[in-house]
Design an enzyme around this catalytic site. Structure first.
Site, PDB file in Angstrom:
ATOM      1  N   THR A  38      23.114  36.707 -21.017  1.00  0.00           N
ATOM      2  CA  THR A  38      22.669  35.371 -20.585  1.00  0.00           C
ATOM      3  C   THR A  38      23.547  34.288 -21.191  1.00  0.00           C
ATOM      4  O   THR A  38      23.594  33.178 -20.671  1.00  0.00           O
ATOM      5  CB  THR A  38      21.213  35.125 -21.027  1.00  0.00           C
ATOM      6  OG1 THR A  38      21.085  35.554 -22.379  1.00  0.00           O
ATOM      7  CG2 THR A  38      20.230  35.875 -20.161  1.00  0.00           C
ATOM      8  N   SER A  70      44.333  45.356 -43.367  1.00  0.00           N
ATOM      9  CA  SER A  70      43.008  45.894 -43.041  1.00  0.00           C
ATOM     10  C   SER A  70      42.777  47.154 -43.854  1.00  0.00           C
ATOM     11  O   SER A  70      43.537  48.125 -43.723  1.00  0.00           O
ATOM     12  CB  SER A  70      42.928  46.238 -41.546  1.00  0.00           C
ATOM     13  OG  SER A  70      41.888  47.176 -41.344  1.00  0.00           O
ATOM     14  N   GLY A 124      32.825  48.833 -32.154  1.00  0.00           N
ATOM     15  CA  GLY A 124      32.492  49.322 -30.806  1.00  0.00           C
ATOM     16  C   GLY A 124      31.057  49.778 -30.683  1.00  0.00           C
ATOM     17  O   GLY A 124      30.743  50.630 -29.865  1.00  0.00           O
ATOM     18  N   SER A 125      30.171  49.224 -31.506  1.00  0.00           N
ATOM     19  CA  SER A 125      28.786  49.696 -31.491  1.00  0.00           C
ATOM     20  C   SER A 125      27.823  48.627 -31.001  1.00  0.00           C
ATOM     21  O   SER A 125      26.619  48.786 -31.091  1.00  0.00           O
ATOM     22  CB  SER A 125      28.390  50.123 -32.902  1.00  0.00           C
ATOM     23  OG  SER A 125      28.451  48.991 -33.737  1.00  0.00           O
ATOM     24  N   SER A 128      28.746  43.489 -33.012  1.00  0.00           N
ATOM     25  CA  SER A 128      29.658  42.345 -33.201  1.00  0.00           C
ATOM     26  C   SER A 128      30.551  42.438 -34.428  1.00  0.00           C
ATOM     27  O   SER A 128      30.670  41.481 -35.195  1.00  0.00           O
ATOM     28  CB  SER A 128      28.869  41.034 -33.267  1.00  0.00           C
ATOM     29  OG  SER A 128      28.410  40.729 -32.020  1.00  0.00           O
ATOM     30  N   SER A 129      31.198  43.581 -34.565  1.00  0.00           N
ATOM     31  CA  SER A 129      32.222  43.662 -35.613  1.00  0.00           C
ATOM     32  C   SER A 129      33.295  42.616 -35.336  1.00  0.00           C
ATOM     33  O   SER A 129      33.887  42.058 -36.267  1.00  0.00           O
ATOM     34  CB  SER A 129      32.838  45.058 -35.639  1.00  0.00           C
ATOM     35  OG  SER A 129      33.394  45.379 -34.386  1.00  0.00           O
ATOM     36  N   ASP A 174      27.584  35.752 -30.312  1.00  0.00           N
ATOM     37  CA  ASP A 174      27.916  36.537 -31.504  1.00  0.00           C
ATOM     38  C   ASP A 174      28.540  35.684 -32.595  1.00  0.00           C
ATOM     39  O   ASP A 174      28.195  35.780 -33.775  1.00  0.00           O
ATOM     40  CB  ASP A 174      28.876  37.675 -31.137  1.00  0.00           C
ATOM     41  CG  ASP A 174      28.319  38.565 -30.038  1.00  0.00           C
ATOM     42  OD1 ASP A 174      27.131  38.424 -29.718  1.00  0.00           O
ATOM     43  OD2 ASP A 174      29.074  39.389 -29.516  1.00  0.00           O
ATOM     44  N   TYR A 223      32.639  44.453 -18.632  1.00  0.00           N
ATOM     45  CA  TYR A 223      32.038  43.206 -19.126  1.00  0.00           C
ATOM     46  C   TYR A 223      32.550  42.024 -18.306  1.00  0.00           C
ATOM     47  O   TYR A 223      31.788  41.201 -17.806  1.00  0.00           O
ATOM     48  CB  TYR A 223      32.358  43.028 -20.609  1.00  0.00           C
ATOM     49  CG  TYR A 223      31.711  41.804 -21.227  1.00  0.00           C
ATOM     50  CD1 TYR A 223      30.481  41.893 -21.867  1.00  0.00           C
ATOM     51  CD2 TYR A 223      32.332  40.559 -21.158  1.00  0.00           C
ATOM     52  CE1 TYR A 223      29.890  40.772 -22.423  1.00  0.00           C
ATOM     53  CE2 TYR A 223      31.751  39.436 -21.710  1.00  0.00           C
ATOM     54  CZ  TYR A 223      30.530  39.545 -22.348  1.00  0.00           C
ATOM     55  OH  TYR A 223      29.952  38.425 -22.893  1.00  0.00           O
TER      56      TYR A 223
HETATM   57  C1  GLA Z   1      28.732  40.790 -26.169  1.00  0.00           C
HETATM   58  C2  GLA Z   1      29.328  39.407 -26.083  1.00  0.00           C
HETATM   59  C3  GLA Z   1      28.248  38.335 -26.114  1.00  0.00           C
HETATM   60  C4  GLA Z   1      27.148  38.619 -25.109  1.00  0.00           C
HETATM   61  C5  GLA Z   1      26.689  40.058 -25.215  1.00  0.00           C
HETATM   62  C6  GLA Z   1      25.711  40.422 -24.110  1.00  0.00           C
HETATM   63  O1  GLA Z   1      28.148  40.978 -27.417  1.00  0.00           O
HETATM   64  O2  GLA Z   1      30.210  39.189 -27.154  1.00  0.00           O
HETATM   65  O3  GLA Z   1      28.822  37.070 -25.890  1.00  0.00           O
HETATM   66  O4  GLA Z   1      27.562  38.294 -23.805  1.00  0.00           O
HETATM   67  O5  GLA Z   1      27.768  40.972 -25.139  1.00  0.00           O
HETATM   68  O6  GLA Z   1      24.551  39.704 -24.270  1.00  0.00           O
END
Ligand code: GLA
Length: 393
Positions: A38, A70, A124-125, A128-129, A174, A223
């Protein structure tokens, strides 16, 4: 480095590598309780920052070089902050370099820096890494450069890095929560106005994150396709609803009324978004009233809509949610984040959270032969400096 805290370890590793002392910062990963896909439709989301972080050790340099190491990948990159020809490499370093670039493009004059990053948010989980590495880098770079930090502007610059440098057309959720998270709270964020309302989570409720072990990849791919389909929906609906700018402006009733204007797949994508916006607002009311039963029903509705209408779930996520929802003491479960793999979350009564964890792990493994990592977490605060031993932040 047994017995050391993570902050001490990253600072010591920095010293080993660069031969000087560093300041340490950390930015959290996140879960989203409800409101998925959203944010880029200018709608509502309800994320909470979690106690899994990207750690950053950093020290200013006298020149404009940015050296980054890293510790996860055991790799380093070095760029000149004044060099506009730097382009994406397609790896972890893009988040760091892209954030520095975006801050400079927004008028911040950054100092060069030696940096060490250590991420503990699984990559990749769906936790929000990427936002955690962007926000920790951006905050650290601004702080050592003596800039005044505005956390909303920081989140916007980090999103810009991801949209323009990394190439994932993500929304603001995120980066916003990694910068602005509040301990013990989820944030109800209006992604159009960027107004955030903190919503206290009941103290006896835990956020349990269940990683399916299936990795997702947001840059490019499905996405961006979903985002394009939402934009197409707005374009087609605007012949009947002039003035709409985003799916945020479309009500569920309007969508049904003008359904005939949309190809079936676009209609289903739009239906997810408009009903999800409605669910987030009802979930916020439920949470404020302490009506956890309603919250659980809304989370289940969100998962079904993501699975059937938006088609971003996968069989492992569906199984995880089904297994989690059948456990005693669970309030609600759903996939969290972008989807196509990654994590499910459940809100669980604190007293049963350990039993929940072992039962879900065992059942999931026996169904899928994948070993799930499961974390029992609480909501934490956003990016901040960390004091290390005798060294103040
Ligand atoms: C990822 C994107 C976010 C959001 C979500 C889905 O985490 O980084 O901005 O769009 O997908 O809600």
């Amino acid at each position: 480095m047994a017995g050391m805290t993570i902050a001490e370890t990253v600072r010591a590793k920095f010293y080993e590598r660069y031969g000087r002392h560093a300041r340490v910062y950390r930015a959290p990963g996140r879960v989203n309780l409800i409101g998925e896909h959203t944010d880029y439709n200018q709608g509502f989301v309800m994320p909470a920052a979690i106690g899994l972080y990207c750690w950053l050790a950093i020290a200013a340099r006298a020149d404009r070089r940015l050296n980054v190491y890293s510790s996860n990948f055991c790799e380093s990159v070095s760029v000149d902050l004044g060099d506009n020809r730097v382009t994406r490499r397609g790896d972890w370093s893009d988040y760091v370099v892209g954030t520095a670039r975006a801050l400079e493009q927004n008028g911040y004059a950054l100092s060069g820096a030696d940096v060490l990053v250590h991420g503990e948010v699984p990559i990749g989980s769906g936790l929000s890494s990427s936002a955690a590495i962007e926000v920790s880098t951006g905050y650290g770079l601004l702080d050592i450069s003596g800039a005044k930090i505005n956390l909303v502007q920081l989140a916007l610059a980090c999103r810009q890095a991801e949209n323009e440098f990394v190439g994932a057309r993500v929304g603001i959720m995120d980066q916003f929560i990694s910068a602005n998270g509040q301990s013990g709270h989820a944030l109800m964020l209006d992604c159009r106005s960027l107004q955030a309302q903190p919503l206290p989570l009941p103290p006896d409720v835990r956020v349990v994150v269940c990683n399916t072990g299936v990795k997702h990849q947001l840059a490019g791919g499905e996405y961006n396709v979903r985002r394009g389909q939402c934009e197409e929906g707005v374009r087609l609906l605007s012949s009947a609803l002039p003035g709409i700018q985003a799916l945020r402006d479309v009500t569920p009733d309007h969508l049904e009324q003008y359904k005939h204007l949309l190809p079936d797949v676009i209609y289903r994508r739009c239906r997810h978004v408009v009903t999800e916006n409605d669910r987030v607002q009802r979930a916020a009311e439920a949470l404020l009233k302490g009506d956890l039963a309603t919250l659980g029903v809304l989370m289940a509705g969100s998962h079904r809509s993501l699975r059937d209408a938006y088609e971003v779930s996968c069989s492992e996520l569906d199984q995880m949610v089904e297994i989690a929802d059948a456990q005693p003491g669970v309030i609600g479960s759903r996939m969290t984040g972008g989807g196509f793999g990654g994590c499910a979350i459940s809100l669980v009564r604190g007293e049963v959270s350990e039993a929940f964890k072992s039962a879900v792990a065992e059942e999931y493994e026996s169904h899928t032969h994948l070993h799930p990592d499961i974390y029992v977490l609480s909501a934490t605060e956003g990016v901040h400096a960390v004091s290390v031993g005798n060294f103040p932040a």
